[in-house]
Design a protein around this motif. Structure first.
Motif, PDB file in Angstrom:
ATOM      1  N   GLN A  80       0.838  -1.192   0.000  1.00  0.00           N
ATOM      2  CA  GLN A  80       0.000   0.000   0.000  1.00  0.00           C
ATOM      3  C   GLN A  80       0.874   1.244   0.000  1.00  0.00           C
ATOM      4  O   GLN A  80       1.993   1.226   0.499  1.00  0.00           O
ATOM      5  CB  GLN A  80      -0.983   0.008   1.168  1.00  0.00           C
ATOM      6  CG  GLN A  80      -0.392  -0.124   2.539  1.00  0.00           C
ATOM      7  CD  GLN A  80      -1.479  -0.255   3.604  1.00  0.00           C
ATOM      8  OE1 GLN A  80      -2.515  -0.864   3.399  1.00  0.00           O
ATOM      9  NE2 GLN A  80      -1.235   0.333   4.749  1.00  0.00           N
ATOM     10  N   ARG A  81       0.358   2.297  -0.606  1.00  0.00           N
ATOM     11  CA  ARG A  81       1.065   3.576  -0.671  1.00  0.00           C
ATOM     12  C   ARG A  81       0.066   4.705  -0.510  1.00  0.00           C
ATOM     13  O   ARG A  81      -0.965   4.725  -1.168  1.00  0.00           O
ATOM     14  CB  ARG A  81       1.784   3.758  -2.021  1.00  0.00           C
ATOM     15  CG  ARG A  81       2.936   2.838  -2.251  1.00  0.00           C
ATOM     16  CD  ARG A  81       4.114   3.191  -1.336  1.00  0.00           C
ATOM     17  NE  ARG A  81       5.206   2.291  -1.510  1.00  0.00           N
ATOM     18  CZ  ARG A  81       5.472   1.249  -0.731  1.00  0.00           C
ATOM     19  NH1 ARG A  81       4.694   0.965   0.280  1.00  0.00           N
ATOM     20  NH2 ARG A  81       6.515   0.473  -0.958  1.00  0.00           N
ATOM     21  N   HIS A  82       0.385   5.642   0.370  1.00  0.00           N
ATOM     22  CA  HIS A  82      -0.422   6.839   0.583  1.00  0.00           C
ATOM     23  C   HIS A  82       0.418   8.045   0.158  1.00  0.00           C
ATOM     24  O   HIS A  82       1.430   8.338   0.791  1.00  0.00           O
ATOM     25  CB  HIS A  82      -0.819   6.964   2.052  1.00  0.00           C
ATOM     26  CG  HIS A  82      -1.735   5.888   2.524  1.00  0.00           C
ATOM     27  ND1 HIS A  82      -1.305   4.604   2.764  1.00  0.00           N
ATOM     28  CD2 HIS A  82      -3.060   5.910   2.781  1.00  0.00           C
ATOM     29  CE1 HIS A  82      -2.337   3.869   3.164  1.00  0.00           C
ATOM     30  NE2 HIS A  82      -3.415   4.638   3.186  1.00  0.00           N
ATOM     31  N   TYR A 106      -3.123   3.773  -2.583  1.00  0.00           N
ATOM     32  CA  TYR A 106      -3.081   2.550  -3.380  1.00  0.00           C
ATOM     33  C   TYR A 106      -3.040   1.369  -2.423  1.00  0.00           C
ATOM     34  O   TYR A 106      -2.257   1.362  -1.466  1.00  0.00           O
ATOM     35  CB  TYR A 106      -1.831   2.539  -4.271  1.00  0.00           C
ATOM     36  CG  TYR A 106      -1.517   1.178  -4.832  1.00  0.00           C
ATOM     37  CD1 TYR A 106      -2.190   0.706  -5.939  1.00  0.00           C
ATOM     38  CD2 TYR A 106      -0.568   0.363  -4.228  1.00  0.00           C
ATOM     39  CE1 TYR A 106      -1.917  -0.558  -6.450  1.00  0.00           C
ATOM     40  CE2 TYR A 106      -0.287  -0.896  -4.727  1.00  0.00           C
ATOM     41  CZ  TYR A 106      -0.960  -1.350  -5.836  1.00  0.00           C
ATOM     42  OH  TYR A 106      -0.700  -2.603  -6.323  1.00  0.00           O
ATOM     43  N   HIS A 107      -3.899   0.393  -2.653  1.00  0.00           N
ATOM     44  CA  HIS A 107      -3.917  -0.823  -1.840  1.00  0.00           C
ATOM     45  C   HIS A 107      -3.967  -2.041  -2.759  1.00  0.00           C
ATOM     46  O   HIS A 107      -4.811  -2.095  -3.651  1.00  0.00           O
ATOM     47  CB  HIS A 107      -5.153  -0.863  -0.927  1.00  0.00           C
ATOM     48  CG  HIS A 107      -5.188   0.219   0.083  1.00  0.00           C
ATOM     49  ND1 HIS A 107      -4.619   0.078   1.322  1.00  0.00           N
ATOM     50  CD2 HIS A 107      -5.720   1.463   0.049  1.00  0.00           C
ATOM     51  CE1 HIS A 107      -4.808   1.186   2.008  1.00  0.00           C
ATOM     52  NE2 HIS A 107      -5.466   2.046   1.264  1.00  0.00           N
ATOM     53  N   ARG A 108      -3.090  -3.002  -2.518  1.00  0.00           N
ATOM     54  CA  ARG A 108      -3.171  -4.300  -3.181  1.00  0.00           C
ATOM     55  C   ARG A 108      -3.943  -5.224  -2.243  1.00  0.00           C
ATOM     56  O   ARG A 108      -3.520  -5.461  -1.120  1.00  0.00           O
ATOM     57  CB  ARG A 108      -1.776  -4.856  -3.447  1.00  0.00           C
ATOM     58  CG  ARG A 108      -1.700  -6.321  -3.849  1.00  0.00           C
ATOM     59  CD  ARG A 108      -2.280  -6.652  -5.215  1.00  0.00           C
ATOM     60  NE  ARG A 108      -1.792  -5.865  -6.311  1.00  0.00           N
ATOM     61  CZ  ARG A 108      -0.660  -6.073  -6.990  1.00  0.00           C
ATOM     62  NH1 ARG A 108       0.137  -7.059  -6.674  1.00  0.00           N
ATOM     63  NH2 ARG A 108      -0.330  -5.280  -7.996  1.00  0.00           N
ATOM     64  N   ASP A 117      -6.172  -4.287  -7.364  1.00  0.00           N
ATOM     65  CA  ASP A 117      -5.498  -3.030  -7.054  1.00  0.00           C
ATOM     66  C   ASP A 117      -6.571  -1.971  -6.883  1.00  0.00           C
ATOM     67  O   ASP A 117      -7.421  -1.785  -7.762  1.00  0.00           O
ATOM     68  CB  ASP A 117      -4.546  -2.620  -8.180  1.00  0.00           C
ATOM     69  CG  ASP A 117      -3.258  -3.411  -8.167  1.00  0.00           C
ATOM     70  OD1 ASP A 117      -2.977  -4.084  -7.157  1.00  0.00           O
ATOM     71  OD2 ASP A 117      -2.522  -3.355  -9.167  1.00  0.00           O
ATOM     72  N   LEU A 119      -7.391   2.053  -5.941  1.00  0.00           N
ATOM     73  CA  LEU A 119      -6.918   3.436  -5.826  1.00  0.00           C
ATOM     74  C   LEU A 119      -8.054   4.265  -5.247  1.00  0.00           C
ATOM     75  O   LEU A 119      -9.198   4.160  -5.709  1.00  0.00           O
ATOM     76  CB  LEU A 119      -6.544   4.006  -7.193  1.00  0.00           C
ATOM     77  CG  LEU A 119      -5.301   3.434  -7.836  1.00  0.00           C
ATOM     78  CD1 LEU A 119      -5.215   3.872  -9.298  1.00  0.00           C
ATOM     79  CD2 LEU A 119      -4.081   3.914  -7.069  1.00  0.00           C
ATOM     80  N   SER A 147     -12.874   6.424  -6.243  1.00  0.00           N
ATOM     81  CA  SER A 147     -12.088   5.194  -6.117  1.00  0.00           C
ATOM     82  C   SER A 147     -12.180   4.402  -7.418  1.00  0.00           C
ATOM     83  O   SER A 147     -13.139   4.545  -8.189  1.00  0.00           O
ATOM     84  CB  SER A 147     -12.568   4.338  -4.943  1.00  0.00           C
ATOM     85  OG  SER A 147     -13.864   3.849  -5.188  1.00  0.00           O
ATOM     86  N   SER A 149     -10.885   0.302  -8.971  1.00  0.00           N
ATOM     87  CA  SER A 149     -10.203  -0.962  -8.705  1.00  0.00           C
ATOM     88  C   SER A 149     -10.114  -1.753  -9.992  1.00  0.00           C
ATOM     89  O   SER A 149     -10.960  -1.610 -10.883  1.00  0.00           O
ATOM     90  CB  SER A 149     -10.916  -1.762  -7.615  1.00  0.00           C
ATOM     91  OG  SER A 149     -12.093  -2.346  -8.098  1.00  0.00           O
ATOM     92  N   ASP A 156       2.167  -5.545 -13.269  1.00  0.00           N
ATOM     93  CA  ASP A 156       1.872  -4.927 -11.976  1.00  0.00           C
ATOM     94  C   ASP A 156       2.270  -5.851 -10.833  1.00  0.00           C
ATOM     95  O   ASP A 156       2.833  -5.416  -9.834  1.00  0.00           O
ATOM     96  CB  ASP A 156       0.375  -4.632 -11.830  1.00  0.00           C
ATOM     97  CG  ASP A 156      -0.119  -3.517 -12.722  1.00  0.00           C
ATOM     98  OD1 ASP A 156       0.701  -2.697 -13.159  1.00  0.00           O
ATOM     99  OD2 ASP A 156      -1.341  -3.476 -12.976  1.00  0.00           O
ATOM    100  N   SER A 160       5.144  -5.145  -7.770  1.00  0.00           N
ATOM    101  CA  SER A 160       4.817  -5.061  -6.356  1.00  0.00           C
ATOM    102  C   SER A 160       5.725  -5.967  -5.514  1.00  0.00           C
ATOM    103  O   SER A 160       5.753  -5.840  -4.299  1.00  0.00           O
ATOM    104  CB  SER A 160       3.350  -5.424  -6.096  1.00  0.00           C
ATOM    105  OG  SER A 160       3.121  -6.789  -6.336  1.00  0.00           O
TER     106      SER A 160
END
Length: 162
Positions: A80-82, A106-108, A117, A119, A147, A149, A156, A160
């Motif tokens: 995940q990335r914020h 971003y969350h996997r 994925d 967003l 959002s 997905s 991808d 990751s």
């Protein structure tokens, strides 16, 4: 008016420094979430501060426990990335401020029927105060604006794991 330091007064320099410290605070808070580190998340908040985060509404301690139990202890959440940007600060006093910033999260998700994925774009509506000698969040409310997905491509999925 305060002492003049070239083009800026001491008070203006102090405000510029506070703005930088607050921008670093919201960045550190996002990085703590990315690292899935509950202690680092707590370190960026005043104890007992409020957090309204999607389906969650309570104290930061309860939110961190919710993350531990429902997110971090299961294999559901991968990378995940914020990313935080457009940080606007309005000072109520030299030690209290209201902050609005944009975020893209971003969350996997590793679901039983395959990965997704996700967003999420939105805003953080924060209050911060000087506590323990540094700026910390005293409340956070998350607004979700959009959002998306999708199923990750093979490329991808490789990225990751790099």
């Amino acid at each position: 008016m305060g002492v003049n330091m070239g083009m800026y007064t001491v008070e203006q320099w102090a405000e510029l420094e506070a703005r930088q410290r607050i921008a670093e605070l919201v960045t550190r808070r996002g990085r703590a979430a990315d690292a899935k580190n509950p202690d680092a998340i707590l370190a960026e908040h005043v104890p007992g501060s409020g957090d309204t985060h999607g389906i969650f509404d309570g104290t930061i301690e309860d939110f961190v426990e919710y993350l531990r139990v429902h997110h971090y202890s299961k294999g559901l959440y991968g990378l995940q990335r914020h990313t935080v940007s457009n940080v606007l600060v309005a000072f109520d006093s030299p030690t209290s401020a209201r902050i609005e910033s944009y975020h893209i999260a971003y969350h996997r998700l590793e679901l039983t029927d395959g990965a997704r994925d996700v967003l999420i774009g939105g805003r953080y509506l924060d209050h911060a105060t000087v506590y323990g000698g540094r700026w910390r969040l005293s409340s956070r409310s998350v607004v979700y604006d959009w959002s998306r997905s999708h199923t990750p491509t093979a490329q991808d999925r490789r990225r990751s794991h790099d």
